[in-house]
Scaffold this motif. Structure first.
Motif: not given
Length: 262
Positions: A155, A158-165, A204-205
């Protein structure tokens, strides 16, 4: 050993078998996966946890970090990562059970993506200060996150990836907060020592996340005893190590996270 193998390097950070970098003469699809599986069934190579399979030409070497870095641009994490379970060293302290755990191999043999200059990572302005971007800036496409307390590494990542480039990033390494002052070499050593290649990894992504935190206390469901880094007692250092005129003992930096044995 497989006949297509032209070179094999076991970097010191892997402590003999945790990391294996193998160069092959590739001639057909699926060959890198065949080589990894074959090595995982060959003698003491069955203890290997992480392997990278390359196909560098004769004028380049996997032992040259510039040449090795060049293959990262061709890796597609979701396409090229293989994870399985198998036999591990019984001294591997992070495996889910004694002598058995995860294994991960990355196929880096795809044709090199042409580029006129080394890929550059631009640090987002809002990136937290606990994230080390030095490897990404140097072209290794890797971020190192030093965390204090997180419930789920998946989690968190995933949050780090979603929030930042994450442009230009293919790997995220998660380590304990107090590992931040260590050298890159030490961090890779700790990562490979503390990470089970199946339980402690996540994709993830298009980014491979590896959790190299200490697993004591049930982190990621770990239910065995987890050792600290063992150091010598002060009396032993003063009476023996310093007599060798070798400078300061490297062990001092680990004392906050160790069980001192006298």
């Amino acid at each position: 050993v497989q006949p297509e193998i032209t070179d094999m390097w076991l970097p010191m950070e892997g402590v003999a078998h945790n990391i294996a970098i193998i160069n092959i003469e590739k001639s057909y699809a699926g060959q890198p996966q065949k080589v990894a599986a074959s090595l995982w069934g060959a003698g003491q190579m069955m203890f290997n946890k992480f392997s990278l399979i390359t196909s560098l030409p004769a004028n380049k070497s996997i032992r040259n970090l510039t040449d090795l870095k060049s293959v990262i641009n061709s890796i597609d994490i979701e396409r090229d990562t293989t994870i399985m379970q198998g036999t591990l060293d019984i001294l591997d302290h992070t495996s889910p059970e004694i002598g058995k755990g995860g294994k991960l191999s990355i196929d880096a043999t795809a044709e090199q993506t042409p580029f006129t200059e080394e890929p550059k990572y631009e640090v987002p302005k809002d990136l937290p200060s606990n994230i080390d971007t030095s490897l990404a800036k140097d072209g290794w496409q890797t971020l190192i996150c030093h965390t204090k307390t997180i419930t789920s590494f998946k989690e968190y990542a995933e949050q780090t990836i979603d929030r930042h480039s994450m442009n230009g990033v293919k790997f995220i390494i998660i380590l304990n907060e107090n590992m931040a002052p260590f050298t890159i070499s030490e961090k890779i050593w700790l990562l490979c020592s503390n990470c089970d290649a199946k339980r402690d990894t996540h994709i993830y992504k298009g980014v491979l996340i590896l959790d190299g935190r200490i697993k004591a206390g049930g982190v990621n469901g770990f239910n065995r005893r987890f050792p600290n880094i063992v150091t010598l007692g002060e009396n032993c250092i003063s009476s023996r190590y310093e007599s060798l005129n070798s400078g300061d003992s490297a062990q001092y930096k680990y004392e906050d996270e160790t069980t001192v044995i006298h």
